[in-house]
Write an enzyme that holds these catalytic residues in place. Sequence first.
Site, PDB file in Angstrom:
ATOM      1  N   HIS A 281       0.845  -1.196   0.000  1.00  0.00           N
ATOM      2  CA  HIS A 281       0.000   0.000   0.000  1.00  0.00           C
ATOM      3  C   HIS A 281       0.887   1.255   0.000  1.00  0.00           C
ATOM      4  O   HIS A 281       2.050   1.182   0.393  1.00  0.00           O
ATOM      5  CB  HIS A 281      -0.842   0.053   1.287  1.00  0.00           C
ATOM      6  CG  HIS A 281      -1.917  -0.977   1.369  1.00  0.00           C
ATOM      7  ND1 HIS A 281      -1.987  -1.892   2.403  1.00  0.00           N
ATOM      8  CD2 HIS A 281      -2.995  -1.227   0.591  1.00  0.00           C
ATOM      9  CE1 HIS A 281      -3.061  -2.661   2.237  1.00  0.00           C
ATOM     10  NE2 HIS A 281      -3.685  -2.281   1.148  1.00  0.00           N
TER      11      HIS A 281
ATOM     12  N   CYS B   5      -1.885   0.064  10.052  1.00  0.00           N
ATOM     13  CA  CYS B   5      -2.928  -0.895   9.634  1.00  0.00           C
ATOM     14  C   CYS B   5      -3.808  -1.361  10.789  1.00  0.00           C
ATOM     15  O   CYS B   5      -4.943  -1.785  10.559  1.00  0.00           O
ATOM     16  CB  CYS B   5      -2.326  -2.158   9.035  1.00  0.00           C
ATOM     17  SG  CYS B   5      -0.872  -1.914   8.075  1.00  0.00           S
TER      18      CYS B   5
END
Length: 250
Positions: A160, A245
């Site tokens: 990401h 996350c």
Amino acid sequence: MFSKAIVRKPGANFSGGLTSSDLGKPNFQKTLEQHQAYINALTQCGIEVTILEADPKFPDGCFVEDVAVVTEEMAVITRPGDIARLGEQEKIASQLFAHKKLEYIFEKGTLEGGDIMRVGNHFYIGRSKRTNAEGAKQLAEILEKYGFSSSEIPVKNVLHLKTGITHLKEDMFVAVPEFLPYFKNKRVIPLAIDEFYMANCLYINDQLLIPKGFSKMNLKLENLGFKTIQIEMSEFEKMDGGLTCLSLLF
Ligand code: CIR
């Protein structure tokens, strides 16, 4: 300033989640201990933490960041880009509903929160394997409605966008080389190849959570005036996860 966070405990099938790393299988007991230490650090930063139980349907469910993008007024419920994670967003939506107006990314859009980096009123949207053009377009339109601007950054070598870059504060960032060209007019602390995992850290209420084991970088950040809290992240790293996350902050 953040005051609240939502986290979800890792489940017994955590090691069955998605990963591209070759660091081996995570140890479940250690995973739980590291998750608890992470929650403790959030609490230490003044955050009230809502802890959700694991859902056995979703081995990656503890990576709650990916299923929502939360702003002051609203939260965008995302559509994860890997089929194994589709559905994780439902539980989180039901939690955020109590706090925010909800917006949604619709099919055929895919988008994961790990690809979204906010800097003031601007959102950088990573175009990774998980966030497609349609998802990025839908998010940009929603953000515009609420007065935010956005721009896209291609993500090639990391999972990401935020796997490879963190906004620290003001115009300061840490980043892997891939993203340096997009931040030429900012102060970016480049990371050495053996420190890439450090690119994902978490600035909360004047404290900087960083993964444990990067003493050179820790010293550099402390010399720049950051108050760092080191968290052992070895088991999450094995599943491609980092500090951002594991929570949704608002
Ligand atoms: C996945 O591949 O989806 C998970 N194993 C890791 C997700 C990490 N999330 C993030 O970087 N925001």
